[in-house]
Design an enzyme around this catalytic site. Structure first.
Site, mmCIF file in Angstrom:
data_model
loop_
_atom_site.group_PDB
_atom_site.id
_atom_site.type_symbol
_atom_site.label_atom_id
_atom_site.label_comp_id
_atom_site.label_asym_id
_atom_site.label_seq_id
_atom_site.Cartn_x
_atom_site.Cartn_y
_atom_site.Cartn_z
ATOM 1 N N HIS B 264 -47.312 22.208 51.335
ATOM 2 C CA HIS B 264 -46.685 20.911 51.596
ATOM 3 C C HIS B 264 -45.864 20.545 50.369
ATOM 4 O O HIS B 264 -46.332 20.708 49.244
ATOM 5 C CB HIS B 264 -47.779 19.881 51.863
ATOM 6 C CG HIS B 264 -47.283 18.595 52.430
ATOM 7 N ND1 HIS B 264 -46.546 17.706 51.696
ATOM 8 C CD2 HIS B 264 -47.427 18.051 53.663
ATOM 9 C CE1 HIS B 264 -46.247 16.658 52.458
ATOM 10 N NE2 HIS B 264 -46.775 16.835 53.654
ATOM 11 N N GLU B 277 -45.736 13.342 54.385
ATOM 12 C CA GLU B 277 -44.335 13.601 54.702
ATOM 13 C C GLU B 277 -43.656 12.335 55.225
ATOM 14 O O GLU B 277 -42.442 12.169 55.110
ATOM 15 C CB GLU B 277 -44.278 14.691 55.781
ATOM 16 C CG GLU B 277 -42.886 15.125 56.120
ATOM 17 C CD GLU B 277 -42.885 16.514 56.749
ATOM 18 O OE1 GLU B 277 -43.404 17.437 56.108
ATOM 19 O OE2 GLU B 277 -42.374 16.664 57.855
ATOM 20 N N HIS B 378 -51.644 23.288 52.038
ATOM 21 C CA HIS B 378 -51.868 22.187 52.955
ATOM 22 C C HIS B 378 -52.373 22.622 54.319
ATOM 23 O O HIS B 378 -53.048 21.873 55.018
ATOM 24 C CB HIS B 378 -50.549 21.424 53.128
ATOM 25 C CG HIS B 378 -50.651 20.235 54.013
ATOM 26 N ND1 HIS B 378 -51.492 19.184 53.746
ATOM 27 C CD2 HIS B 378 -50.024 19.923 55.183
ATOM 28 C CE1 HIS B 378 -51.369 18.275 54.701
ATOM 29 N NE2 HIS B 378 -50.505 18.696 55.586
ATOM 30 N N ARG B 413 -45.705 25.559 60.198
ATOM 31 C CA ARG B 413 -46.006 24.456 61.099
ATOM 32 C C ARG B 413 -45.126 23.262 60.767
ATOM 33 O O ARG B 413 -44.858 22.993 59.611
ATOM 34 C CB ARG B 413 -47.475 24.057 60.950
ATOM 35 C CG ARG B 413 -47.873 22.849 61.728
ATOM 36 C CD ARG B 413 -49.344 22.567 61.596
ATOM 37 N NE ARG B 413 -49.722 22.073 60.274
ATOM 38 C CZ ARG B 413 -49.578 20.805 59.887
ATOM 39 N NH1 ARG B 413 -49.051 19.911 60.691
ATOM 40 N NH2 ARG B 413 -49.973 20.430 58.682
#
Lengths: 121, 598, 152, 251
Positions: B264, B277, B378, B413
């Protein structure tokens, strides 16, 4: 058990109402006995007698007697209930506080009745 | 609702001795029997449990075996959102969500699975809402959504910035409604027991009391989450170790695509705590030491909202080219995430949680100061190999959530798809497991395996002896992974790390200093470290073998994507010598692989 | 898991536990209990003492000599100090009691809102906390006043 | 400061007669939390320290304990803010001790469950198979939002004076959560919860000592929730009757 006859909600409502009444009546009682009437005079036999026999003050004392004892003994009951949670204990606490309240009120009421209606000696 | 008591049968070794079974150490193993056993109590596990209870009309007994207390699984730390197409009338569409996800995955996702996922999501959002989830609302009382990286529509459904936390509490609270769901909290599942490739149950250790039990069930679901604690700089809680993956791996199920580990972009330095995010979704920007908004050079269109692999590589490139800051205390280099442009009101409304975190752990008020961030481990895109239904290769056993690899996430992802995946496959596997358990009978128990496991734990580890501190092994493992399997990888680095891990595996750490039975976390931790080593080995070997760069797997020595040779899923099977790799094709329906631009 | 120490319940010690920071209400709670018990004891005593106005438990009506006997016991320095103390605790109990009644019915405790870190619970910084101070100050003033009447 | 003296209360009820204190010297680094210190001691000095922890960011609620006598989350307490070199950690009160700092939450969770912490609806078919959301205005959400922050860490329960003696009292956490659901415009199970709470060991045994709110690390303010809920119990009426919860959105 007490909670069968009365929900805790009603008991607490009584607790609040008697609490507020007590604050009011105790204030009147204290002010009357120490400020409005000078203390020395307030505790003299004749003054006390006339208060008991005054229709408003006499009834007020009787009401104060009832509300303060109901409030006080219920408060005691609450404290005792928080100490132990067995069925027996709860039942015993309920019964004993009710009896104590009734007996103390009865004894106090006897004083009021005798003071109002009894022969002075 | 039918009230069913748990039946426990006690297994006596005397009867087994006559059959010539192996026994030793302790005379009895408690058997806890139920219809469905679910390992893990995160979003996927709880969703599966509720679905199994609903699907069976509470006629099945469901056990949740979880090594933490049920509402404390690491799903609580998910922050930003859960993706779903809720407002097609405003311009969103299923196709768009499918395409964004496939593109985000660098075309390694199975497209049939992605389609199923996207179509199932909206009702999951509504379902949670109907169970009490406090989704943030629009003025008209409907559910609000916001921007997230890699999407072409603001479809991250949010509840402030504590989405995972609220989802967990909602699911846990709702699970308490069902008497047929029984929680076994702080039970550490240690192995999957099968008979002729059919699921029989799991063995588990009661951390609180030190007892060992066999959870016999007709169907099982592994929902133990990711393995982010292979790294020390991770957004994961300490409990996120690959126990479930390891169990499945040992039971002969392959681990799929384990080389793809998501970093992340915004882990707060130095703790690695996640800065969601959504911070960038709401308007936060990334700045280097020169105060330059460097993302315009890497993703001119999407800037900070490019997919996570792209942003993470950009940050590391900036740092490597000397445009990063350095944290003196920890030695970590970082860039600034500047949220000051968002405005106090919006921050307090939508990013309350990270404001609290930054204030408490770093003394930074995000309203007026930038946050130091760097890429942080992450998410694990890979996991237990399952089919589109979440079924593993063992009959009667499913896997869901981060522990599983369906795969909808491919090589990378998209944000807000993980909690969503947990919900969708939690539901699917819960329902299928319930149906299976209704139809089938209990399998015969291979007691030998149960007793061997018991012996491994108590004789081998609790009463074992050794000279190496298992926590030191864990720390060394994390150091290797941090150094060599991070955002950019090289063949040399991966090989070096792999060798080191294999050395560690041979070391003498399998023992307990704490011999007590009650709350012996030492014993649990040694078991965890064992699993971490094996899974790390799979990650490193898979990464070493994949000689291309795709999604989160970026090789310095092979910087390009290679669809000709590598458009396929890695499968790692366990053998005594180490992982054996195999491959299987990616399911492609509508979207042919193309180059990614953000 | 039933042994006492393992159970680890705080027990009655917890009723007057001062270790929680920023928690004046906890002290008010403790003193409300204590003063309540004190007042109950005084009221029972007072009922007994006033019954001497009608000659005590076996009296039959207002009785001057019995009353004088009662006053001879209560009207002295110790008796007056007790009275002053009773005024003190009655005033506190009464005002704090009204605060509790109102608070327990959801008045003066603030209302739920969007909260911000650092968190400061609205129930602990609403009007009700000021009333505890009011109760303390008025109780002391009332006691001083009573003292000035009884000893002045 | 280059090191801290970490004093851990050790107690394994199976082996020890009574709790004892053990001291560990832990190297200090900037930004260190009490949990970090405990974990250093556990990993490198004494593997047998029993402690529960997980997320290390005050979201999971595992690591509630008494730190220098004051209840707090270990992961959420910086060593530097304590201002002492000597840090004493003990298990929370009112929870049975499993071992050392780890306590047993069974009773706590059970009480939470008894007060029905989930949405109760008449329209079961809609609730279990939704086509859209129940409408809820932002200001309606705001009325319950702070109570949904509860992480079930048990700190409030550990300081509540009533919980300390009354084992039937549901405790601040459970009652505040009951309020959260009663007040939720979508819920219709209010009266059932009010009836459960109206008993001699129910909501009335809260006397607003306020300690729950004083120690809550997430700003939930259980005392506020309890007092507001008590108003409904006193009235004997929930804000909504069955069938009166907010309606699902329709086009």
């Amino acid at each position: 058990m007490g909670d069968k006859i009365m929900t805790e909600r009603k008991i607490m409502m009584i607790q609040y109402v008697t609490g507020i009444l007590s604050v009011f009546l105790v204030s009147v009682h204290l002010l009357y006995q120490g400020v409005i009437v000078p203390y020395e005079k307030a505790i003299s036999f004749s003054q006390v007698l006339s208060l008991y026999r005054h229709i408003f003050y006499g009834s007020m004392l009787e009401i104060l007697l009832v509300v303060i004892l109901v409030h006080g003994f219920n408060g005691l009951r609450i404290i005792l209930l928080e100490l132990n949670q067995s069925q027996d204990w709860s039942k015993a606490v309920d019964i004993i506080t009710v009896i104590a309240t009734v007996v103390t009120i009865a004894y106090g009421t006897r004083t009021v009745i005798l003071a109002v209606f009894g022969g002075v000696s | 609702m039918k009230q069913v008591k748990n039946v426990s049968e006690v297994f006596h070794w005397e009867s087994q001795r006559q059959k010539g079974c192996y026994f030793e150490a302790r005379s009895v193993v408690e058997v806890i029997k139920s219809d469905v056993v679910i390992v893990g109590s995160g979003i996927a596990g709880l969703r599966a449990a509720i679905e199994a209870a609903r699907a069976s009309n509470s006629r099945l007994e469901i056990s949740i075996v979880t090594k933490v207390q049920a509402m404390r699984s690491h799903s609580v730390s998910a922050e930003g959102g859960t993706a779903a197409v809720l407002y097609p009338e405003l311009g969103d569409s299923f196709e768009s969500h499918i395409f964004d996800t496939v593109k985000g995955s660098d075309y390694l996702a199975d497209q049939d699975a992605v389609e199923r996922f996207v179509l199932a999501m909206p009702s999951e959002i509504y379902q949670l809402e109907h169970w009490g989830m406090p989704w943030s609302r629009r003025e008209d009382g409907r559910i609000a959504q916001r921007w997230f990286g890699g999407y072409s529509y603001p479809r991250a459904t949010f509840a402030e910035d504590k989405v995972g936390f609220f989802e967990m509490q909602t699911l846990y609270d709702t699970a308490t409604k069902y008497d047929s769901i029984k929680f076994y909290q702080e039970w550490f599942a240690t192995s999957i027991v099968k008979y002729q490739n059919k699921f029989v149950g799991v063995t588990a250790l009661d951390i609180k009391k030190g007892d060992f039990a066999f959870f016999k069930a007709k169907a099982g679901i592994i929902a133990t989450g990711g393995s982010g604690r292979l790294y020390s700089f991770a957004t994961y809680g300490y409990s996120a170790t690959p126990d479930g993956m390891h169990m499945a791996y040992k039971a002969g199920i392959p681990l799929k695509d384990m080389e793809f580990i998501q970093f992340h972009p915004s882990g707060m330095v130095p703790s690695g705590i996640l800065i969601t995010e959504a911070a960038r979704g709401e308007g936060g920007i990334l700045l280097n030491k020169e105060g330059e908004r460097f993302m315009k050079r890497y993703a001119p269109e999407k800037l900070e909202l490019a997919s996570r692999d792209v942003v993470s590589r950009a940050i590391i490139t900036e740092i490597e080219q000397g445009r990063g800051f350095k944290d003196e205390a920890s030695g970590l280099e970082y860039v600034h995430l500047d949220l000051t442009g968002i405005g106090e009101k919006k921050i307090k409304e939508r990013l309350n949680g990270i404001r609290e975190i930054a204030l408490k752990f770093r003394g930074i008020d995000i309203i007026s100061e930038p946050v130091p961030v760097r890429p942080v481990c992450h998410y694990v895109m890979g996991g237990i190999d399952v089919n589109i239904d979440g079924a593993t290769s063992i009959a009667g056993l499913w896997a869901a959530g981060e522990a599983a690899c369906v795969s909808i996430n491919g090589a990378n992802r998209l944000g807000a798809n993980s909690t969503a995946e947990c919900l969708v496959w939690g539901k699917i596997t819960g329902e299928l497991a319930a149906r299976y358990a209704t139809e089938k009978q209990h399998e015969q128990t291979p007691w030998e395996d149960v007793m061997m496991e018991e012996k491994r734990i108590f004789d081998g580890i609790l009463h074992g002896s050794g000279s190496v501190n298992p926590y030191e092994i864990r720390d060394n493992l994390q150091r290797e992974m941090d150094a060599n399997a991070y955002v950019f990888r090289t063949g040399d680095g991966l090989l070096h790390a792999l060798k080191r891990i294999r050395e560690m595996k041979k070391q003498d750490f399998r023992h307990c200093e704490d011999k007590s039975r009650r709350y012996n976390t030492n014993l649990k931790d040694v078991l965890e470290v064992e699993g971490m080593l094996e899974v790390a080995e799979v990650v490193l070997l898979s990464a070493l073998t994949r000689t291309e760069s795709r999604g989160a797997h970026a090789r310095r020595d092979y910087p390009n994507r290679d669809d000709k040779n590598w458009l396929k899923h890695t499968l790692a099977f366990r053998t005594e010598e180490g992982p054996k790799l195999d491959y299987k094709p990616v399911v492609i329906t509508k979207y042919q692989p193309a180059e990614r631009h953000y | 898991m039933e042994k006492g120490r393992e159970r680890n319940r705080r027990g009655i010690r917890g009723w007057f536990d001062p270790t929680v920071p920023n928690n004046l209400e906890r002290w008010a709670y403790f003193f409300q209990r204590l003063t309540g018990l004190g007042i109950l004891a005084y009221v029972i005593g007072h009922i007994g003492d006033t019954s001497f106005f009608v000659g005590g438990p076996f009296g039959t009506g207002p009785n001057q000599s019995s009353w004088s006997f009662d006053l001879s016991i209560t009207e002295n320095v110790v008796g007056h100090l007790i009275l002053i103390f009773v005024v003190l605790i009655v005033t506190f109990h009464g005002i704090n009691g009204i605060r509790l009644i109102l608070a327990e019915l959801g008045i003066m405790v603030g209302k739920p809102s969007k909260i911000e870190y650092p968190y400061r619970p609205s129930s602990l910084r609403s009007v009700q906390r000021h009333i505890i101070w009011v109760a303390i100050v008025l109780a002391v003033l009332a006691a001083i006043w009573a003292g000035s009447i009884l000893f002045g | 400061m280059s090191y801290v003296k970490l004093v851990v209360q050790r107690y394994d009820p199976e082996r020890d007669e009574k709790p004892r204190f053990q001291e560990y010297i832990v190297p200090y680094r900037k930004g260190m939390t009490v949990l970090d210190a405990i974990l250093y001691a556990r990993d490198y000095l004494d593997h047998s320290i029993g402690v529960r922890f997980s997320c290390r960011m005050a979201s999971c609620g595992s690591c509630g304990m008494k730190i220098n006598g004051k209840p707090a989350l270990a992961c959420y307490t910086q060593v530097s803010e304590l201002g002492t070199e000597r840090i004493v950690v003990q298990p929370m009160d009112n929870f049975p001790v499993i071992k050392d700092l780890a306590t047993d939450f069974e009773e706590f969770f059970e009480k939470h469950k008894e007060l029905m912490p989930y949405l109760v609806r008449e329209d079961r078919a809609e609730q279990e198979n939704p086509k859209s959301e129940y409408l809820m205005k932002p200001e309606e959400l705001e009325r319950i939002l702070q109570f949904t922050y509860c992480i079930k860490c048990g700190l409030c329960y550990s300081v509540c004076p009533t919980v300390g003696t009354d084992k039937l009292f549901p405790g601040p956490q459970a009652i505040a959560q009951a309020y959260r659901y009663v007040e939720d415009v979508r819920d219709e199970g209010g009266e059932t919860r009010l009836n459960i709470l109206d008993n001699p060991h129910g909501i009335w045994r809260c006397h607003f000592a306020g300690s729950c709110s004083a120690v809550c690390p997430k700003g939930v303010d259980p005392a506020l929730g309890i007092q507001l809920l008590r108003r409904y119990v006193m009235r004997g009426k929930a804000p909504r009757k069955k069938g009166e919860g907010s309606k699902p959105f329709t086009k």
